[in-house]
Scaffold this motif. Sequence first.
Motif, PDB file in Angstrom:
ATOM      1  N   SER A  51       0.807  -1.223   0.000  1.00 59.52           N
ATOM      2  CA  SER A  51       0.000   0.000   0.000  1.00 59.52           C
ATOM      3  C   SER A  51       0.836   1.267   0.000  1.00 59.52           C
ATOM      4  CB  SER A  51      -0.921   0.003   1.226  1.00 59.52           C
ATOM      5  OG  SER A  51      -0.151  -0.080   2.421  1.00 59.52           O
ATOM      6  N   GLU A  52       2.102   1.172   0.343  1.00 59.56           N
ATOM      7  CA  GLU A  52       2.978   2.338   0.375  1.00 59.56           C
ATOM      8  C   GLU A  52       3.864   2.424  -0.868  1.00 59.56           C
ATOM      9  OE1 GLU A  52       5.144   2.066   3.983  1.00 59.56           O
ATOM     10  OE2 GLU A  52       3.419   2.523   5.258  1.00 59.56           O
ATOM     11  N   ASP A  53       3.494   1.701  -1.928  1.00 60.21           N
ATOM     12  CA  ASP A  53       4.249   1.692  -3.192  1.00 60.21           C
ATOM     13  C   ASP A  53       5.650   1.124  -3.034  1.00 60.21           C
ATOM     14  OD1 ASP A  53       2.337   2.552  -4.965  1.00 60.21           O
ATOM     15  OD2 ASP A  53       2.819   4.671  -4.739  1.00 60.21           O
ATOM     16  N   SER A  54       5.825   0.251  -2.061  1.00 60.51           N
ATOM     17  CA  SER A  54       7.114  -0.423  -1.894  1.00 60.51           C
ATOM     18  C   SER A  54       7.107  -1.720  -2.683  1.00 60.51           C
ATOM     19  CB  SER A  54       7.380  -0.711  -0.418  1.00 60.51           C
ATOM     20  OG  SER A  54       7.441   0.487   0.321  1.00 60.51           O
ATOM     21  N   LEU A  55       8.289  -2.169  -3.066  1.00 57.33           N
ATOM     22  CA  LEU A  55       8.450  -3.428  -3.778  1.00 57.33           C
ATOM     23  C   LEU A  55       8.874  -4.494  -2.777  1.00 57.33           C
ATOM     24  CD1 LEU A  55       8.590  -5.026  -6.464  1.00 57.33           C
ATOM     25  CD2 LEU A  55      10.979  -4.313  -6.641  1.00 57.33           C
ATOM     26  N   LEU A  56       8.057  -5.544  -2.614  1.00 63.98           N
ATOM     27  CA  LEU A  56       8.280  -6.576  -1.611  1.00 63.98           C
ATOM     28  C   LEU A  56       8.691  -7.877  -2.286  1.00 63.98           C
ATOM     29  CD1 LEU A  56       8.121  -7.596   1.322  1.00 63.98           C
ATOM     30  CD2 LEU A  56       5.678  -8.035   0.949  1.00 63.98           C
ATOM     31  N   LEU A  57       9.839  -8.414  -1.886  1.00 62.90           N
ATOM     32  CA  LEU A  57      10.357  -9.673  -2.412  1.00 62.90           C
ATOM     33  C   LEU A  57      10.461 -10.673  -1.275  1.00 62.90           C
ATOM     34  CD1 LEU A  57      13.217  -8.019  -4.449  1.00 62.90           C
ATOM     35  CD2 LEU A  57      11.243  -9.128  -5.458  1.00 62.90           C
ATOM     36  N   ARG A  58       9.913 -11.857  -1.492  1.00 61.16           N
ATOM     37  CA  ARG A  58       9.978 -12.907  -0.482  1.00 61.16           C
ATOM     38  C   ARG A  58      10.802 -14.076  -1.005  1.00 61.16           C
ATOM     39  NH1 ARG A  58       6.452 -11.754   3.526  1.00 61.16           N
ATOM     40  NH2 ARG A  58       4.685 -10.365   3.053  1.00 61.16           N
ATOM     41  N   GLU A  59      11.295 -14.857  -0.077  1.00 64.34           N
ATOM     42  CA  GLU A  59      12.127 -15.991  -0.447  1.00 64.34           C
ATOM     43  C   GLU A  59      11.359 -16.988  -1.300  1.00 64.34           C
ATOM     44  OE1 GLU A  59      15.203 -19.052   1.844  1.00 64.34           O
ATOM     45  OE2 GLU A  59      14.103 -17.513   2.953  1.00 64.34           O
ATOM     46  N   SER A  60      10.033 -16.969  -1.193  1.00 58.42           N
ATOM     47  CA  SER A  60       9.203 -17.929  -1.919  1.00 58.42           C
ATOM     48  C   SER A  60       9.196 -17.684  -3.423  1.00 58.42           C
ATOM     49  CB  SER A  60       7.756 -17.881  -1.397  1.00 58.42           C
ATOM     50  OG  SER A  60       7.227 -16.569  -1.533  1.00 58.42           O
ATOM     51  N   VAL A  61       9.651 -16.495  -3.882  1.00 63.14           N
ATOM     52  CA  VAL A  61       9.683 -16.251  -5.324  1.00 63.14           C
ATOM     53  C   VAL A  61      10.751 -17.090  -6.003  1.00 63.14           C
ATOM     54  CG1 VAL A  61       8.814 -13.898  -5.051  1.00 63.14           C
ATOM     55  CG2 VAL A  61      11.279 -14.301  -5.120  1.00 63.14           C
ATOM     56  N   ALA A  62      11.663 -17.629  -5.213  1.00 61.38           N
ATOM     57  CA  ALA A  62      12.684 -18.574  -5.704  1.00 61.38           C
ATOM     58  C   ALA A  62      13.512 -17.983  -6.845  1.00 61.38           C
ATOM     59  CB  ALA A  62      12.032 -19.881  -6.151  1.00 61.38           C
ATOM     60  N   VAL A  63      13.881 -16.716  -6.705  1.00 59.06           N
ATOM     61  CA  VAL A  63      14.773 -16.083  -7.670  1.00 59.06           C
ATOM     62  C   VAL A  63      15.857 -15.331  -6.914  1.00 59.06           C
ATOM     63  CG1 VAL A  63      12.992 -15.806  -9.437  1.00 59.06           C
ATOM     64  CG2 VAL A  63      13.395 -13.969  -7.804  1.00 59.06           C
ATOM     65  N   ASN A  64      16.959 -15.143  -7.575  1.00 63.18           N
ATOM     66  CA  ASN A  64      17.994 -14.264  -7.050  1.00 63.18           C
ATOM     67  C   ASN A  64      18.635 -13.530  -8.218  1.00 63.18           C
ATOM     68  OD1 ASN A  64      19.346 -16.384  -8.223  1.00 63.18           O
ATOM     69  ND2 ASN A  64      20.819 -16.631  -6.577  1.00 63.18           N
ATOM     70  N   GLY A  65      19.473 -12.574  -7.906  1.00 65.13           N
ATOM     71  CA  GLY A  65      20.062 -11.744  -8.948  1.00 65.13           C
ATOM     72  C   GLY A  65      19.376 -10.388  -9.010  1.00 65.13           C
ATOM     73  N   VAL A  66      19.497  -9.722 -10.148  1.00 58.82           N
ATOM     74  CA  VAL A  66      18.941  -8.378 -10.303  1.00 58.82           C
ATOM     75  C   VAL A  66      17.423  -8.470 -10.403  1.00 58.82           C
ATOM     76  CG1 VAL A  66      18.883  -6.315 -11.742  1.00 58.82           C
ATOM     77  CG2 VAL A  66      21.036  -7.542 -11.417  1.00 58.82           C
ATOM     78  N   VAL A  67      16.751  -7.849  -9.458  1.00 54.64           N
ATOM     79  CA  VAL A  67      15.285  -7.909  -9.422  1.00 54.64           C
ATOM     80  C   VAL A  67      14.654  -6.544  -9.640  1.00 54.64           C
ATOM     81  CG1 VAL A  67      15.196  -9.957  -7.955  1.00 54.64           C
ATOM     82  CG2 VAL A  67      15.339  -7.689  -6.903  1.00 54.64           C
ATOM     83  N   ALA A  68      15.424  -5.476  -9.495  1.00 53.42           N
ATOM     84  CA  ALA A  68      14.887  -4.129  -9.689  1.00 53.42           C
ATOM     85  C   ALA A  68      16.040  -3.204 -10.087  1.00 53.42           C
ATOM     86  CB  ALA A  68      14.214  -3.618  -8.420  1.00 53.42           C
ATOM     87  N   SER A  69      15.716  -2.198 -10.897  1.00 53.83           N
ATOM     88  CA  SER A  69      16.771  -1.288 -11.350  1.00 53.83           C
ATOM     89  C   SER A  69      16.165   0.030 -11.784  1.00 53.83           C
ATOM     90  CB  SER A  69      17.558  -1.908 -12.512  1.00 53.83           C
ATOM     91  OG  SER A  69      16.705  -2.121 -13.620  1.00 53.83           O
TER      92      SER A  69
END
Length: 751
Positions: A51-69
């Motif tokens: 709700s605050e326009d933040s980007l939330l990443l959880r371990e369950s997405v099962a990805v690593n590396g560049v996720v935002a830029s």
Amino acid sequence: MQTTEISMKSKIIYLVTVCMIGLLLWMGDEGRCPLQYAGSHLQHSVGLIDSEDSLLLRESVAVNGVVASTPQYVMNRGTYTFTLEYAAEEADSVLELWEQGRKLAAWPMDPLRSKMTEEFTLSKDAKQMQLQVNYSGKGALTIKKLSLMPRTLFYTDTYFFLLIFFLCSLAVWKYWTGDGKKRLTQEQLVDYSVILGVALLATTPMMQTFLYNGDDLCFHLARLEGLKDGILDGQIPVNIQPEGLGGNGYLNAMYPYLFLYIGAFLRICRVSLGLSYKVLIFLANLGSAVCAYAAVRSMCRSRRSIILGVVIYTLMPYRFTNIFSRGDLGETLALVFWPLLIAGLYHVIMGERKYWYFLVIGFSGILQSHILSAAYAAAFCVVTALVWCVKILRERRYVQILKAVGVTILLNIWYLVPFVYYYFKEDLSTEVLRWSGYFEQSINPSNFTQTLSLYNKQYFSFGLALLGCVGIGVIFLLCERDRKKTERDGFLLYLLVLGVMLAFMTTGYFPSRAMLANSLFHNIATMMQFPWRFLGPASACFLFVGVIGLSESQILKPHRNQLFALLVGLNLLVIVSVPSDNSHMPYANAQSVASKGHESKMASNIGLFYAFEWRIEGAGDDEMALSVVTSDIEHVTVKDFRKKGTKAVLVYTADAEGAYIEIPIQGYLGYRAYDENGDRVTIDRGLGARMRFTVKGDGMEHQINIRYGPVPAFVLANLVTALTIAAFVLQAWKRRRKSASEEGREETQEA
């Protein structure tokens, strides 16, 4: 001439007004404002938005590396500070700084902190600067806000506007308070006001805070940046873009660039890339108006027709298609000079011989703008000369023609010699230049009557005003049989027929598909790529036919004022129809200064692109290297490699023969290498056209110094052009001095 004394009160009011406007301009400086992004506004492909326009990443997405830029910025060298607000459950996630595929720095995101502020310095201008969030894949990570702030300014756009504003204000002050004898006449004021007004009107679609992303815009922005880098490298003229292709270098000599020096100089003064490009477009609009004015004025005495020519040519649809839809800066600049070329041909064949320099300026301007347009212009000149060859020989007008040809070659030899040298001696990739089959790019004739629409990328039109010029020409040249014909009428008829033929050749009705079976036509057609390129020369032909026909036609004489108003009004529809995209409102979010305008000035919405043509054969993107490569890492040690512009130093040791080192520089002809003793070192060509050096396997430390040029033939060509310009300047100075002395002598005699 009587002059009215300006009161002190008026002068004070003027100065106060100028200072107030200057202050308001300074207060609106966006170059000092930070770039700010909420986490959700960063470029990302995974994650949730809260709700605050933040980007939330959880371990369950099962990805690593560049996720935002962030977007990729063209950023001036200097010191910058970023602030990242985040929440991390685990360590090992980092924020990275990248530039053209190279990681310059990285900062760990400490789970015990919620905010970090760091400073970094760019030692040289960045082409693709980007901040990237590299997620470790462990624990939750929330990106709340990222901001970027310069220590001084992102760009100096506001100070550029202040300089222009104060210079214009000073010019007005000088004219206002100066000697009445030096003032312009009322007719001159009207004419010059129309020229400037039409140029500004043509530029109004560019007065958005963003850049229209035309088809080729990213390439021309890269040319601007490359030219700036070449100047800072000490190249005059610039043949190599030293920082192009990830620092490997890109050949600059094959695409005309004289007028781009203006934008490159602005970039050196740290004006933003976006504004530098817009200034070039404004100057192209102003140049089109000035050239149309001078060309028509030299052939026609009617001020109505002269003004009409300025309006029609500057606002013709094909220019706007090139600027906003195609992003073709080269052809846009070439169109500036077509009226001078046509007027110059008229004068050397049947008009005033003293205007032979029109032909020099017209052809030189086209040549220094766009090579294909120069080829069309050369063909146009040859065909015209053949049509009137008898007259040229009988009246000895070949003297002016030879003079124009000779001066044109001397003025442009500085560019022609490197172009010819690389075209014939370098192994350049040129097949991509012939990808078009000509017929597939032909135009539906129904488009000729429409006004501009930039939402359709394949939109091409003459517009109603130019088609009205065709109608006027038909009435004037073909319907008025009782009128006494002149040589100029024959030239106008030639322009009308040629324009119609060129228009026909752009359409699908022209049998280009059948003619492609002919090897000669196939070679020419694929080199031209797009038949719609004929619309520019055809429009210039129709312009002269229409505006001169309107001034001379007896049938249309009672309706000249109405036709003038009608044609001007129809042409203004072109400006009205250029769309304003409301999704690019600069401050849609009042809480954020990361506006589309702020970003666009640093080309983040467009980026830079280096075309595949004019690279060395085999130098594809996949083969580009960002670092030194050795063939034998066990026996060859690279101790140092430094590159600055087109100069580089390589230091190595090797204890075995037969190995080699490849460095990330394209091995264009003109580069030279010397060892520590000053002896010449052979430059071989490695994978991806990189420079390759065979090592000395004696176990000793060796140094190779690489630099570009100077190439003797290039230096000689530059000297010839410089001497030619100096000769003309000296001649003009002598004539002016002689004229001034004669005027002084006449005034003395009268006294």
